[in-house]
Design an enzyme around this catalytic site. Structure first.
Site, PDB file in Angstrom:
ATOM      1  NE  ARG A 182       3.867   6.806   1.828  1.00 26.38           N
ATOM      2  CZ  ARG A 182       4.058   5.577   2.237  1.00 26.38           C
ATOM      3  NH1 ARG A 182       4.575   4.672   1.420  1.00 26.38           N
ATOM      4  NH2 ARG A 182       3.745   5.239   3.458  1.00 26.38           N
TER       5      ARG A 182
ATOM      6  CB  ALA B  66       1.143   0.413   6.627  1.00 32.96           C
TER       7      ALA B  66
ATOM      8  N   PRO C  56       0.788  -1.225   0.000  1.00 31.56           N
ATOM      9  CG  PRO C  56      -0.909  -1.550   1.578  1.00 31.56           C
ATOM     10  CD  PRO C  56       0.345  -2.170   1.030  1.00 31.56           C
ATOM     11  CG  ASN C  57      -0.377   4.340   1.117  1.00 25.57           C
ATOM     12  OD1 ASN C  57      -1.283   4.888   0.509  1.00 25.57           O
ATOM     13  ND2 ASN C  57      -0.561   3.769   2.294  1.00 25.57           N
TER      14      ASN C  57
ATOM     15  NE  ARG D 175       9.498   6.745   8.728  1.00 28.29           N
ATOM     16  CZ  ARG D 175       8.578   6.500   7.802  1.00 28.29           C
ATOM     17  NH1 ARG D 175       8.704   5.423   7.026  1.00 28.29           N
ATOM     18  NH2 ARG D 175       7.548   7.297   7.640  1.00 28.29           N
TER      19      ARG D 175
ATOM     20  CG  HIS E 261      10.630  -1.972   5.564  1.00 30.13           C
ATOM     21  ND1 HIS E 261       9.267  -1.856   5.411  1.00 30.13           N
ATOM     22  CD2 HIS E 261      10.842  -3.134   6.223  1.00 30.13           C
ATOM     23  CE1 HIS E 261       8.687  -2.910   5.963  1.00 30.13           C
ATOM     24  NE2 HIS E 261       9.619  -3.703   6.464  1.00 30.13           N
TER      25      HIS E 261
ATOM     26  CD  GLU F 175       9.139  -7.131   6.258  1.00 32.01           C
ATOM     27  OE1 GLU F 175       8.476  -8.187   6.387  1.00 32.01           O
ATOM     28  OE2 GLU F 175       9.127  -6.230   7.118  1.00 32.01           O
TER      29      GLU F 175
ATOM     30  CE1 TYR G 206       8.705   5.252   3.069  1.00 32.81           C
ATOM     31  CE2 TYR G 206       7.194   7.115   3.093  1.00 32.81           C
ATOM     32  CZ  TYR G 206       7.640   5.930   3.637  1.00 32.81           C
ATOM     33  OH  TYR G 206       7.035   5.417   4.755  1.00 32.81           O
TER      34      TYR G 206
ATOM     35  CG  ASN H 171       8.383  -1.828   0.994  1.00 30.14           C
ATOM     36  OD1 ASN H 171       7.731  -1.911   2.032  1.00 30.14           O
ATOM     37  ND2 ASN H 171       8.990  -0.716   0.615  1.00 30.14           N
TER      38      ASN H 171
HETATM   39  C1  DQA Z   1       7.844   1.325   4.317  1.00 29.89           C
HETATM   40  C2  DQA Z   1       7.794   1.626   5.811  1.00 29.89           C
HETATM   41  C3  DQA Z   1       6.408   1.407   6.362  1.00 29.89           C
HETATM   42  O1  DQA Z   1       6.360   1.715   7.755  1.00 29.89           O
HETATM   43  C4  DQA Z   1       5.415   2.314   5.658  1.00 29.89           C
HETATM   44  O2  DQA Z   1       4.100   2.057   6.109  1.00 29.89           O
HETATM   45  C5  DQA Z   1       5.502   2.219   4.180  1.00 29.89           C
HETATM   46  C6  DQA Z   1       6.806   2.124   3.548  1.00 29.89           C
HETATM   47  C7  DQA Z   1       9.226   1.647   3.703  1.00 29.89           C
HETATM   48  O3  DQA Z   1       9.464   1.236   2.579  1.00 29.89           O
HETATM   49  O4  DQA Z   1      10.044   2.335   4.330  1.00 29.89           O
HETATM   50  O5  DQA Z   1       4.500   2.307   3.479  1.00 29.89           O
HETATM   51  O6  DQA Z   1       7.598  -0.056   4.123  1.00 29.89           O
END
Ligand code: DQA
Length: 142
Positions: free
Chosen positions: A18, A77, A10-11, A107, A100, A98, A23, A74
């Site tokens: 964003r 959230a 997501p996102n 954070r 990020h 995994e 990011y 990735n």
């Molecule tokens: C993330 C970190 C997560 O906490 C966040 O919700 C994301 C991006 C990262 O790539 O740093 O959407 O996975």
């Protein structure tokens, strides 16, 4: 050709727009391009997927995971709460890395806990796009 599955949750479709201070300014398409090229240099064909929906991610992993060399994910959230995604990764019994983009340990406190990480061989956090490349290198060595 060996296949590898690369999923963004997501996102992550908003990459570049964003919170660029966290990011970065490059887009998901830029990331996909980097991942595709790196995968190819390692002899992998990459099945790429991004979705904002937990169910769609699980459906994709169930379909594309079997027969692949492993998964780079990735979960966004979803990492912090999705037991359904954790169960899916466990069920597939493939090497999972995994990733990020940001350092989830530097954070908000809720980000430092990943429930999906338990299904992974390892976690790369805070290295931006490079994390995906390193994850692919690991899978290539398996
Ligand atoms: C993330 C970190 C997560 O906490 C966040 O919700 C994301 C991006 C990262 O790539 O740093 O959407 O996975």
């Amino acid at each position: 050709m060996k296949r590898v599955v690369v999923v963004n949750g997501p996102n992550l479709n908003l990459l570049g727009k964003r919170e660029p201070h966290i990011y970065g300014t490059r887009s998901l398409e830029d990331l996909n391009q980097t991942v595709r090229e790196k995968a190819r240099s390692l002899g992998f064909d990459a099945s790429l997927f991004q979705s904002n929906s937990e169910g769609d991610i699980i459906d994709f992993l169930q379909k594309e995971g079997p027969g692949s060399a492993g998964i780079v994910i990735n979960p966004g959230a979803l990492s912090h709460y999705s037991l359904a995604l954790y169960d899916c990764l466990q069920a597939l019994a493939l090497p999972v890395v995994e990733v990020h983009l940001s350092n989830i340990h530097a954070r908000e406190e809720f980000r430092s806990k990943s429930v999906t990480a338990r299904a992974a061989r390892g976690v790369i956090t805070g290295l931006g796009f490079a994390g995906y490349g390193l994850a692919l290198e690991f899978l290539a060595e398996q």
